[in-house]
Design an enzyme around this catalytic site. Structure first.
Site, PDB file in Angstrom:
ATOM      1  N   TYR A 150      -4.861  10.159   8.852  1.00  0.00           N
ATOM      2  CA  TYR A 150      -5.702   8.884   9.015  1.00  0.00           C
ATOM      3  C   TYR A 150      -5.013   7.770   8.258  1.00  0.00           C
ATOM      4  O   TYR A 150      -5.093   6.782   8.852  1.00  0.00           O
ATOM      5  CB  TYR A 150      -7.204   9.162   8.573  1.00  0.00           C
ATOM      6  CG  TYR A 150      -7.963   7.896   8.768  1.00  0.00           C
ATOM      7  CD1 TYR A 150      -8.373   7.732  10.057  1.00  0.00           C
ATOM      8  CD2 TYR A 150      -8.253   7.037   7.830  1.00  0.00           C
ATOM      9  CE1 TYR A 150      -9.252   6.606  10.613  1.00  0.00           C
ATOM     10  CE2 TYR A 150      -8.876   5.977   8.178  1.00  0.00           C
ATOM     11  CZ  TYR A 150      -9.402   5.739   9.351  1.00  0.00           C
ATOM     12  OH  TYR A 150     -10.116   4.606   9.865  1.00  0.00           O
ATOM     13  N   GLU A 151      -4.459   7.930   7.176  1.00  0.00           N
ATOM     14  CA  GLU A 151      -3.929   6.771   6.517  1.00  0.00           C
ATOM     15  C   GLU A 151      -2.818   6.264   7.069  1.00  0.00           C
ATOM     16  O   GLU A 151      -2.535   5.023   7.431  1.00  0.00           O
ATOM     17  CB  GLU A 151      -3.685   7.111   5.186  1.00  0.00           C
ATOM     18  CG  GLU A 151      -4.622   7.218   4.055  1.00  0.00           C
ATOM     19  CD  GLU A 151      -4.025   7.723   2.660  1.00  0.00           C
ATOM     20  OE1 GLU A 151      -3.823   6.742   1.919  1.00  0.00           O
ATOM     21  OE2 GLU A 151      -4.116   8.782   2.367  1.00  0.00           O
ATOM     22  N   LEU A 152      -1.941   7.328   7.776  1.00  0.00           N
ATOM     23  CA  LEU A 152      -0.755   6.974   8.449  1.00  0.00           C
ATOM     24  C   LEU A 152      -1.083   6.333   9.628  1.00  0.00           C
ATOM     25  O   LEU A 152      -0.525   5.174  10.087  1.00  0.00           O
ATOM     26  CB  LEU A 152      -0.064   8.291   8.660  1.00  0.00           C
ATOM     27  CG  LEU A 152       1.285   8.038   9.463  1.00  0.00           C
ATOM     28  CD1 LEU A 152       2.206   7.139   8.656  1.00  0.00           C
ATOM     29  CD2 LEU A 152       1.817   9.323   9.861  1.00  0.00           C
TER      30      LEU A 152
ATOM     31  N   TYR B 255       0.841  -1.078  -0.010  1.00  0.00           N
ATOM     32  CA  TYR B 255       0.045   0.039   0.029  1.00  0.00           C
ATOM     33  C   TYR B 255       1.007   1.214   0.051  1.00  0.00           C
ATOM     34  O   TYR B 255       1.731   1.397   0.912  1.00  0.00           O
ATOM     35  CB  TYR B 255      -0.922   0.102   1.198  1.00  0.00           C
ATOM     36  CG  TYR B 255      -2.088   1.164   1.244  1.00  0.00           C
ATOM     37  CD1 TYR B 255      -3.074   0.940   0.995  1.00  0.00           C
ATOM     38  CD2 TYR B 255      -1.605   2.266   1.805  1.00  0.00           C
ATOM     39  CE1 TYR B 255      -4.256   1.917   0.784  1.00  0.00           C
ATOM     40  CE2 TYR B 255      -2.695   3.237   1.703  1.00  0.00           C
ATOM     41  CZ  TYR B 255      -3.630   3.084   1.369  1.00  0.00           C
ATOM     42  OH  TYR B 255      -4.748   4.321   1.182  1.00  0.00           O
TER      43      TYR B 255
END
Length: 558
Positions: free
Chosen positions: A474-476, A394
């Site tokens: 948020y992804e992190l 990802y």
């Protein structure tokens, strides 16, 4: 009728021929005799063998010139003889007397008489020994011995079957009287095994007057271990402490665990030359070889004699070489002065070993990435099979809230260059949110779901992230939770631009930095797919066996 009277009468009827001794009988020497064995009830055959090689006619033309063969049997009880005719159980065919069948009463001594009107030649004595059939499938009197070594090749011929040479291909072979093996003149074993030992019976079936008769022989095959290969038992690699001036004898010894072992040669060498024998006085020489037989084994000994040990003999190699017809082995001795062992040599060897080990360790550490990649290519290792994951990695670009122009370089790297190399050149499948996640639905749910489908989390980090609030927080956080807490995915941190203050990063990212799963981007020279940057990135990615796609357009860009 006495056999002497019968033969005298036969002589008196002869007509003088080419021989001046036509009235004499040519007899074989008394010691010339043949014994033929037969089983009761089986067919037996005797051959008339004359003891003279030629007469007025060639031997193979005797019958063609009107010669005749007459057979007699000695009757031991009264010293008389009995004329054997070609009728009933007996047949006379040329030089052969046949028994159809042989009985116990046929046992005895037979001889033949050849007469052609001018010559009267008595053949050698032939003893027929008829043995009664017992309950066993073979009879010891008709069993012939044959020895062989395990592992060798051998061809078994049916014994005493020469009189049936025209029928040899009809022989039927059995092992231990039960197992049918073969029909033919002989048995061939290319490589004997232990289980090949046993009794082999060959049977020939002949027909006479509508009745079938057998002729049987048995051959006992005994197998032995092959001759032992001699071994050198002393010296192997010996260092011997001596005193200068002393005399010393050192025995080179070879051993074979069987007295049947191969013949050997045992010699001493010094400076690639034979050591002289001790015929004349020398400071060093080899004595004569001797052999000792002990415990069914053979020891061969060749002494090396030092009549006076000199300094020139010290720290020199004396070789003892054992040689046979198919192999050679050697050992050596080195004389060292007592109290002065070769410490320097040991230290040198130990130091050399340490240096080599350190060098190998440095090479392995420095080229660790290349070694691992080479191992993957050679073995075809693939870690992506049957793990339920859809993507190999990802890709997460930590974007700051700067203008689009300021982050264009990072976006181009994440969305264009990274897929161009990893996907098109090395067959990996990347998940990029902007490209692969369809619009609609909850963004948070989509991020978590797609991260769980991946085997690695690639985090692209740049300097601007330290000074600006990240739009990808948020992804992190979601990805790092899977990395640090759930431990279901491994991180790869790409340092796109040098970080001046790594301590300003969140603690979770600092943990990733300490794991050494970091790859540093160094600029345009790194676009070459064989550069260290891409090798390190492939090393951190899962091992995957793929067919690399060829894209001419992309290759043109590179």
């Amino acid at each position: 009728m006495s056999w002497i009277f019968l033969l005298t009468f036969a002589i008196s009827e002869m007509v003088n021929g080419c021989s001046t001794k036509a009235n004499q009988i040519v007899r074989c020497p008394p010691g010339v005799m043949t014994t033929v064995y037969a089983l009761e009830g089986e067919h037996a055959r005797l051959r008339c063998r004359l003891c003279i090689s030629s007469t007025c006619h060639a031997m193979n033309d005797l019958q063609a010139h009107g010669s005749a063969i007459t057979w007699f049997k000695e009757l031991h009880e009264n010293g008389s003889i009995e004329l054997i005719g070609g009728a009933g159980r007996f047949t006379v065919e040329g030089f052969l007397l046949g028994f159809w069948p042989a009985t116990l009463n046929d046992t005895g001594r037979y001889f033949c008489l050849f007469s052609n009107g001018t010559h009267n030649i008595m053949g050698e004595n032939v003893t027929l020994n008829v043995t009664p059939i017992n309950e066993s499938c073979y009879t010891e009197e008709l069993t012939y011995e044959r020895d062989a070594d395990i592992g060798t090749s051998i061809e078994l011929h049916c014994p005493q079957i020469e009189e049936y040479k025209n029928n040899k291909e009809d022989l039927t072979w059995y092992k231990d009287c039960q197992e049918y093996i073969y029909t033919g003149s002989s048995l061939l074993f290319n490589k004997l095994k232990k289980e090949n030992a046993g009794h082999y019976t060959c049977t020939l079936t002949l027909e006479h007057s509508g009745v079938q008769y057998n002729t049987t022989r048995t051959l006992a095959l005994t197998l032995k271990e092959p001759p032992a290969k001699p071994n050198l038992i002393y010296p192997l690699e010996e260092r011997i402490e001596v005193v200068l001036g002393e005399n010393r004898t050192i025995n080179c010894t070879a051993f074979a665990n069987s007295t049947r072992s191969l013949p050997i040669q045992l010699n001493w060498y010094f400076n690639n030359s034979h050591v002289a024998t001790c015929i004349r006085a020398k400071s060093v020489c080899k004595d004569f070889r001797r052999t000792d037989i002990k415990n069914n084994g053979r020891y061969t000994i060749r002494p090396l004699v030092f009549t006076q040990i000199k300094e020139e003999h010290l720290n020199q190699i004396f070789n003892c070489v054992l040689t046979t017809s198919n192999h050679a082995v050697s050992g050596y001795i080195i004389l060292q002065e007592k109290g002065k062992s070769n410490v320097h040599g040991v230290v040198t060897l130990l130091t050399s070993t340490i240096v080599v080990l350190v060098f190998v360790a440095i090479v392995c550490l420095y080229f660790h990435v290349q070694i691992v990649l080479c191992f993957r290519d050679v073995t075809g290792r693939d870690d992506t099979l049957e793990d339920g994951k859809e993507y190999d990695a990802y890709v997460l670009l930590l974007e700051s809230k700067k203008t689009l122009l300021d982050i264009k370089e990072e976006q181009q790297f994440a969305l264009e260059l990274l897929p161009a190399i990893l996907e098109k050149q090395f067959g990996y499948r990347l998940c990029i949110f902007e490209r692969d996640v369809p619009p609609g639905g909850s963004s948070a749910d989509n991020i978590l779901a797609y991260i769980k489908k991946c085997r690695r989390l690639i985090i692209i980090l740049c300097e601007e992230y330290l000074d600006n609030q990240c739009s990808s927080t948020y992804e992190l956080m979601t990805g790092l939770y899977q990395v640090l807490v759930e431990r279901k995915i491994k991180p790869i941190l790409i340092e796109f631009k040098p970080l001046s203050s790594p301590k300003l990063l969140p603690e979770s990212l600092q943990l990733v930095l300490k794991s050494r799963r970091v790859v540093k981007w160094k600029g345009n020279e790194t676009i070459l797919k064989n550069s260290y940057f891409w090798k390190k990135l492939r090393y951190l990615m899962p091992a995957k066996r793929v067919q690399r796609a060829k894209h001419s357009q992309h290759n043109a860009v590179l």
